[in-house]
Enzyme design. Structure first.
Site, PDB file in Angstrom:
ATOM      1  N   LYS A 136      84.980  38.985 -48.629  1.00  0.00           N
ATOM      2  CA  LYS A 136      83.589  38.662 -48.345  1.00  0.00           C
ATOM      3  C   LYS A 136      83.525  37.367 -47.553  1.00  0.00           C
ATOM      4  CE  LYS A 136      82.806  35.290 -50.262  1.00  0.00           C
ATOM      5  NZ  LYS A 136      83.422  33.929 -50.246  1.00  0.00           N
ATOM      6  N   TYR A 221      77.104  35.374 -53.387  1.00  0.00           N
ATOM      7  CA  TYR A 221      77.227  35.730 -54.812  1.00  0.00           C
ATOM      8  C   TYR A 221      75.857  35.783 -55.480  1.00  0.00           C
ATOM      9  CZ  TYR A 221      82.277  34.964 -54.585  1.00  0.00           C
ATOM     10  OH  TYR A 221      83.614  35.044 -54.274  1.00  0.00           O
TER      11      TYR A 221
HETATM   12  P1  NDP Z   1      92.460  29.948 -45.959  1.00  0.00           P
HETATM   13  O1  NDP Z   1      92.116  29.070 -44.827  1.00  0.00           O
HETATM   14  O2  NDP Z   1      93.111  29.341 -47.138  1.00  0.00           O
HETATM   15  O3  NDP Z   1      93.379  31.139 -45.460  1.00  0.00           O
HETATM   16  C1  NDP Z   1      93.053  31.933 -44.351  1.00  0.00           C
HETATM   17  C2  NDP Z   1      94.334  32.451 -43.733  1.00  0.00           C
HETATM   18  O4  NDP Z   1      93.976  33.289 -42.636  1.00  0.00           O
HETATM   19  C3  NDP Z   1      95.224  31.367 -43.124  1.00  0.00           C
HETATM   20  O5  NDP Z   1      96.099  30.788 -44.056  1.00  0.00           O
HETATM   21  C4  NDP Z   1      95.973  32.130 -42.066  1.00  0.00           C
HETATM   22  O6  NDP Z   1      97.050  32.826 -42.648  1.00  0.00           O
HETATM   23  C5  NDP Z   1      94.976  33.198 -41.625  1.00  0.00           C
HETATM   24  N1  NDP Z   1      94.358  32.896 -40.317  1.00  0.00           N
HETATM   25  C6  NDP Z   1      94.404  33.693 -39.227  1.00  0.00           C
HETATM   26  N2  NDP Z   1      93.788  33.133 -38.203  1.00  0.00           N
HETATM   27  C7  NDP Z   1      93.327  31.932 -38.623  1.00  0.00           C
HETATM   28  C8  NDP Z   1      92.616  30.889 -37.998  1.00  0.00           C
HETATM   29  N3  NDP Z   1      92.215  30.971 -36.727  1.00  0.00           N
HETATM   30  N4  NDP Z   1      92.304  29.794 -38.727  1.00  0.00           N
HETATM   31  C9  NDP Z   1      92.676  29.688 -40.005  1.00  0.00           C
HETATM   32  N5  NDP Z   1      93.360  30.662 -40.651  1.00  0.00           N
HETATM   33  C10 NDP Z   1      93.694  31.776 -39.977  1.00  0.00           C
HETATM   34  O7  NDP Z   1      91.101  30.679 -46.390  1.00  0.00           O
HETATM   35  P2  NDP Z   1      90.790  31.380 -47.794  1.00  0.00           P
HETATM   36  O8  NDP Z   1      91.989  32.084 -48.280  1.00  0.00           O
HETATM   37  O9  NDP Z   1      90.139  30.428 -48.687  1.00  0.00           O
HETATM   38  O10 NDP Z   1      89.661  32.450 -47.351  1.00  0.00           O
HETATM   39  C11 NDP Z   1      90.012  33.617 -46.639  1.00  0.00           C
HETATM   40  C12 NDP Z   1      88.926  34.677 -46.865  1.00  0.00           C
HETATM   41  O11 NDP Z   1      88.861  35.002 -48.250  1.00  0.00           O
HETATM   42  C13 NDP Z   1      87.508  34.235 -46.468  1.00  0.00           C
HETATM   43  O12 NDP Z   1      86.823  35.318 -45.894  1.00  0.00           O
HETATM   44  C14 NDP Z   1      86.861  33.850 -47.787  1.00  0.00           C
HETATM   45  O13 NDP Z   1      85.458  34.006 -47.793  1.00  0.00           O
HETATM   46  C15 NDP Z   1      87.533  34.826 -48.738  1.00  0.00           C
HETATM   47  N6  NDP Z   1      87.617  34.304 -50.107  1.00  0.00           N
HETATM   48  C16 NDP Z   1      87.195  35.096 -51.116  1.00  0.00           C
HETATM   49  C17 NDP Z   1      87.237  34.654 -52.425  1.00  0.00           C
HETATM   50  C18 NDP Z   1      86.805  35.548 -53.531  1.00  0.00           C
HETATM   51  O14 NDP Z   1      86.726  35.082 -54.665  1.00  0.00           O
HETATM   52  N7  NDP Z   1      86.533  36.821 -53.279  1.00  0.00           N
HETATM   53  C19 NDP Z   1      87.733  33.319 -52.749  1.00  0.00           C
HETATM   54  C20 NDP Z   1      88.224  32.581 -51.601  1.00  0.00           C
HETATM   55  C21 NDP Z   1      88.145  33.054 -50.332  1.00  0.00           C
HETATM   56  P3  NDP Z   1      98.427  33.031 -41.844  1.00  0.00           P
HETATM   57  O15 NDP Z   1      98.920  31.636 -41.584  1.00  0.00           O
HETATM   58  O16 NDP Z   1      99.246  33.777 -42.815  1.00  0.00           O
HETATM   59  O17 NDP Z   1      98.095  33.787 -40.605  1.00  0.00           O
END
Ligand code: NDP
Length: 367
Positions: A136, A221
């Site tokens: 989401k 949420y």
């Molecule tokens: P992070 O920034 O921690 O991780 C995102 C990952 O996406 C990065 O580590 C990277 O992984 C990849 N990525 C690819 N392109 C980009 C870019 N241009 N900039 C940054 N990262 C990029 O974010 P979150 O994990 O916190 O959030 C990711 C998603 O999950 C969001 O949509 C958020 O809303 C959702 N979320 C949902 C939650 C829930 O409870 N349902 C809780 C937290 C987040 P790599 O280096 O491997 O390519």
């Protein structure tokens, strides 16, 4: 950062043909996909904070298993391979991920990249013929969400949004009680969810990657909760925003309040923020009773009470339950939870209306 930007530029050129080629033969394999006694084999795409939480939680899954990864950061690969026993042949980057179409070890790709990449990543995965679970908010707006749903439909793959609370016991009990009439006619909902966000350089504060601010990230949420607390779809929206830190929140919304009018007469009064803590609650009241969850939306423990007393639901790891629950739906044909992409689209339509109302100084937007 610049290497990430270069990489994304190459990606946007690279995904063209591969991503949008329909794979009708795969689609037919997946229609009616049911494998009783088997496991749902998952690849995680975007190995950030949330993917780490999901991967750890999946080690306790019975029906779902982590089998692959998609990452743009090569330095992350060794630890993930070691921790989760992932073979070289199941490791992809954003340029090679179309090859997952030919990998029989993967059934579903779980997209955990920043919000504004969900659209292109879902189109990319749909074209491989694999099922899709996307975090989401589903997209930046309803139009993108519709395109994503159409792509998955054309490819014949299942498409879900990561609304983990629909497998959370307090939430499920609240929905059960409401459905069975325990609260009577629903009169009012008061939900809010927010937190004080840290690092001012993070993608969540950049509109190009986040799509929006608190409303998109956690206001969703409160919104989704208003829909499952009433069991209805709102007819209209009004919304207001305040920005107390115009520098940090220059690109995205900081604190938003929004109101929803439901066909049965209930009003929901909701809020969200990126600028203060201790703001998390769901409250629904009808003419016969009420339920309050507080905290209501985080990873737990969720706590609740109703007019009948404390809610004594078990504390669980949401992501374990979500992944096993979805696996059960896909493998064994149990009914879908309210985590289908269509549910994500309904929230995107309302979020669009929230932003429209803010732009129009709180004007009532009819849905
Ligand atoms: P992070 O920034 O921690 O991780 C995102 C990952 O996406 C990065 O580590 C990277 O992984 C990849 N990525 C690819 N392109 C980009 C870019 N241009 N900039 C940054 N990262 C990029 O974010 P979150 O994990 O916190 O959030 C990711 C998603 O999950 C969001 O949509 C958020 O809303 C959702 N979320 C949902 C939650 C829930 O409870 N349902 C809780 C937290 C987040 P790599 O280096 O491997 O390519």
């Amino acid at each position: 950062m610049s290497s990430r930007r270069d990489f994304l530029q190459k990606l946007s050129i690279g995904i063209g043909a591969a991503a949008f080629t329909p794979v009708t033969s795969k689609a037919s394999i997946f229609s009616g996909f049911q494998r009783p006694g088997k496991q749902l084999r998952v690849a995680l795409m975007g190995l950030g904070g949330y993917a780490n939480i999901v991967a750890r939680a999946m080690t306790d899954c019975k029906l779902a298993v982590l089998k692959g990864i998609v990452t743009g950061t090569p330095s992350k690969i060794p630890a993930w391979q070691k921790n989760y026993n992932i073979p070289d042949k199941n490791v992809y980057n954003y340029n090679t991920v179309h090859q997952i179409a030919n990998n029989p070890d993967i059934d579903l790709v779980y997209i955990t990249t920043p919000n504004s990449l969900h659209h292109q990543h879902v189109l990319q995965i749909a074209a491989t013929g694999k099922h899709v679970l996307c975090e989401k908010p589903l997209a930046d707006n309803a139009q993108q969400a519709r395109e994503m749903i159409a792509a998955c439909k054309n490819a014949g793959v299942r498409f879900y949004v990561g609304y983990r609370l629909h497998f959370e016991p307090h939430t499920r009990e609240l929905i059960r009680m409401r459905r069975e009439g325990a609260f009577g006619k629903i009169m009012h909902v008061n939900n809010y969810m927010g937190f004080r966000i840290g690092d001012p350089a993070q993608w969540r504060l950049r509109k190009a990657l986040a799509g929006g601010g608190a409303m998109m990230d956690v206001g969703i949420y409160a919104l989704n909760g208003a829909r499952y607390a009433t069991g209805e779809e709102p007819m209209w929206v009004t919304a207001q925003e305040t920005k107390t830190d115009k520098v940090k929140f220059a690109e995205v919304d900081e604190t938003v309040t929004f109101q929803l009018g439901f066909p049965g007469g209930a009003l929901a009064s909701c809020g969200t923020t990126y600028n203060f803590n201790n703001y998390e609650r769901l409250y629904v009241i009808g003419d016969k009773g009420f339920a309050e969850l507080s905290p209501a939306f985080g990873y737990g423990p969720i706590a609740g009470r109703t007019h009948l007393g404390p809610m004594n639901q078990p504390e669980i790891t949401h992501q374990t339950a979500q992944m096993d629950g979805l696996a059960d739906c896909i493998l064994n044909g149990t009914p879908d939870p309210a985590m289908t992409a269509e549910e994500g689209l309904k929230d995107m339509v309302i979020i669009d209306a929230v932003y429209e109302s803010i732009r129009k100084n709180g004007e009532k937007i009819f849905l």
